[in-house]
Design a protein around this motif. Structure first.
Motif, short mmCIF file in Angstrom:
data_model
loop_
_atom_site.label_atom_id
_atom_site.label_comp_id
_atom_site.label_asym_id
_atom_site.label_seq_id
_atom_site.Cartn_x
_atom_site.Cartn_y
_atom_site.Cartn_z
N PRO A 153 27.86 57.08 16.57
CA PRO A 153 28.32 57.59 15.27
C PRO A 153 29.49 58.55 15.44
N ALA A 154 30.31 58.63 14.41
CA ALA A 154 31.54 59.43 14.49
C ALA A 154 31.27 60.92 14.57
N SER A 155 30.10 61.37 14.15
CA SER A 155 29.79 62.80 14.20
C SER A 155 28.31 62.99 14.47
N GLY A 156 27.97 64.20 14.90
CA GLY A 156 26.57 64.54 15.15
C GLY A 156 26.09 64.06 16.50
N PRO A 157 24.91 64.52 16.92
CA PRO A 157 24.36 64.12 18.22
C PRO A 157 23.85 62.69 18.21
N TYR A 158 23.94 62.06 19.37
CA TYR A 158 23.44 60.71 19.56
C TYR A 158 22.99 60.60 21.00
N GLY A 159 21.69 60.32 21.18
CA GLY A 159 21.13 60.39 22.52
C GLY A 159 20.81 59.05 23.14
N PHE A 160 20.44 59.10 24.40
CA PHE A 160 20.00 57.93 25.16
C PHE A 160 18.85 57.23 24.45
N ASP A 161 17.91 58.01 23.92
CA ASP A 161 16.76 57.42 23.23
C ASP A 161 17.19 56.62 22.01
N GLN A 162 18.17 57.15 21.27
CA GLN A 162 18.64 56.43 20.09
C GLN A 162 19.36 55.14 20.48
N LEU A 163 20.17 55.20 21.52
CA LEU A 163 20.87 54.00 21.97
C LEU A 163 19.88 52.94 22.42
N MET A 164 18.84 53.34 23.15
CA MET A 164 17.86 52.37 23.61
C MET A 164 17.15 51.70 22.44
N ARG A 165 16.75 52.50 21.44
CA ARG A 165 16.09 51.91 20.27
C ARG A 165 17.02 50.97 19.53
N ASP A 166 18.28 51.36 19.41
CA ASP A 166 19.25 50.51 18.72
C ASP A 166 19.45 49.19 19.46
N MET A 167 19.57 49.27 20.78
CA MET A 167 19.78 48.05 21.57
C MET A 167 18.56 47.14 21.52
N LEU A 168 17.37 47.72 21.61
CA LEU A 168 16.15 46.91 21.54
C LEU A 168 16.01 46.26 20.16
N ALA A 169 16.37 47.00 19.12
CA ALA A 169 16.28 46.45 17.76
C ALA A 169 17.24 45.27 17.59
N ARG A 170 18.34 45.29 18.30
CA ARG A 170 19.32 44.20 18.22
C ARG A 170 18.96 43.04 19.16
N GLY A 171 17.93 43.23 19.95
CA GLY A 171 17.56 42.20 20.91
C GLY A 171 18.48 42.13 22.10
N GLU A 172 19.17 43.22 22.41
CA GLU A 172 20.12 43.22 23.51
C GLU A 172 19.43 43.57 24.83
N ARG A 173 19.99 43.07 25.88
CA ARG A 173 19.41 43.27 27.20
C ARG A 173 19.76 44.64 27.74
N VAL A 174 18.76 45.33 28.26
CA VAL A 174 18.95 46.60 28.96
C VAL A 174 18.37 46.43 30.36
N GLY A 175 19.18 46.67 31.37
CA GLY A 175 18.73 46.50 32.74
C GLY A 175 17.97 47.70 33.26
N VAL A 176 17.05 47.45 34.18
CA VAL A 176 16.30 48.52 34.84
C VAL A 176 16.44 48.32 36.35
N TYR A 177 16.81 49.39 37.04
CA TYR A 177 16.97 49.37 38.50
C TYR A 177 15.89 50.26 39.10
N PRO A 178 14.75 49.69 39.53
CA PRO A 178 13.68 50.51 40.10
C PRO A 178 14.11 51.09 41.44
N TYR A 179 13.83 52.36 41.63
CA TYR A 179 14.19 53.03 42.89
C TYR A 179 13.00 53.82 43.40
N ALA A 180 12.63 53.58 44.65
CA ALA A 180 11.43 54.20 45.23
C ALA A 180 11.75 55.42 46.08
N GLY A 181 13.00 55.82 46.17
CA GLY A 181 13.38 56.95 47.00
C GLY A 181 13.19 58.28 46.31
#
Length: 238
Positions: free
Chosen positions: A181-209
């Motif tokens: 959005p052009a103004s105001g805060p916008y977080g990682f959580d909001q982007l993830m919900r927006d992408m999931l709502a659109r059915g877009e792919r979000v990658g996960v890189y598991p790291y055990a270190g």
């Protein structure tokens, strides 16, 4: 590996008070280095040549410490937030980001191989990739299950649950910034919900270190205690 990284260092560090009443959280010392210097050193060794640090709270102290970055062999510039913008919001203030770049919080202590994370992102086709660590949470109580009649149906003494959690390190395609959005805060959580709502792919890189999010006083105390044993993997590794 991307030649560009953005480090988010504008938070007030309220969970680390009273320490952060004097210093911004990214400048809190771990061993002989501030947290953020450890990150800058790691990124430089990983092939990053330019770092943008998004600053707000006590920005002048961060800028005074790192300057233009030449002491670490990188070019450092700054994006000054006019107010709290969340995790993703600050990106709209940075006009010259490349098509693909590393994004991370400025309070993460990890030996994550950034090159491998970037290669994983590039090869999997998702516009956003999250580095993830497994955590086990123990509930400190006996957990009850019951039916509608109030009859006990199950009992679990101090059960544990495993979760994959975000490490606060990401690889991102610039095209996603158009969602901010052009103004105001916008977080990682909001982007993830927006992408999931659109059915877009979000990658996960598991790291055990090694990974530690330095958000609370006990996290900071643990980081100070553990730094020397893990230092070779954090700042001395080639």
């Amino acid at each position: 590996m991307s030649e560009r990284a953005v480090i988010l260092a504008g938070g007030q560090g309220s969970r680390l008070r009273p320490f952060t009443l004097v210093l911004p959280k990214p400048l809190m010392p771990i061993g002989q280095y501030p947290i953020l210097e450890i990150i800058v050193r790691q990124l430089a060794k990983s092939g990053v040549s330019r770092i943008t640090i998004a600053v707000n709270h006590r920005a002048g102290l961060v800028q005074a410490f790192f300057g233009d970055g030449r002491a670490w062999g990188v070019d450092i510039d700054y994006s000054l937030e006019p107010g709290p913008l969340g995790t993703i919001g600050p990106l709209r203030l940075i006009p010259d980001l490349p098509e693909r770049f590393l994004l991370m919080n400025g309070d993460v202590l990890t030996d994550l191989p950034y090159r491998d994370l970037f290669a994983h992102h590039a090869s999997h086709g998702a516009p956003f990739t999250i580095a993830a660590s497994r955590r086990t949470h123990t509930i400190d109580y006996g957990v009850l299950e019951h039916d509608d009649a109030g009859r006990l149906t199950g009992f679990f003494e101090k059960p544990t649950r495993d979760y994959m959690v975000s490490m606060g390190v990401y690889v991102m395609e610039r095209s996603l910034i158009g969602r901010v959005p052009a103004s105001g805060p916008y977080g990682f959580d909001q982007l993830m919900r927006d992408m999931l709502a659109r059915g877009e792919r979000v990658g996960v890189y598991p790291y055990a270190g090694y990974w530690l999010d330095i958000g609370r006083p006990d996290d900071y105390a643990r980081a100070v205690e553990e730094f020397d044993p893990v230092k070779a993997g954090l700042v001395d590794r080639d």
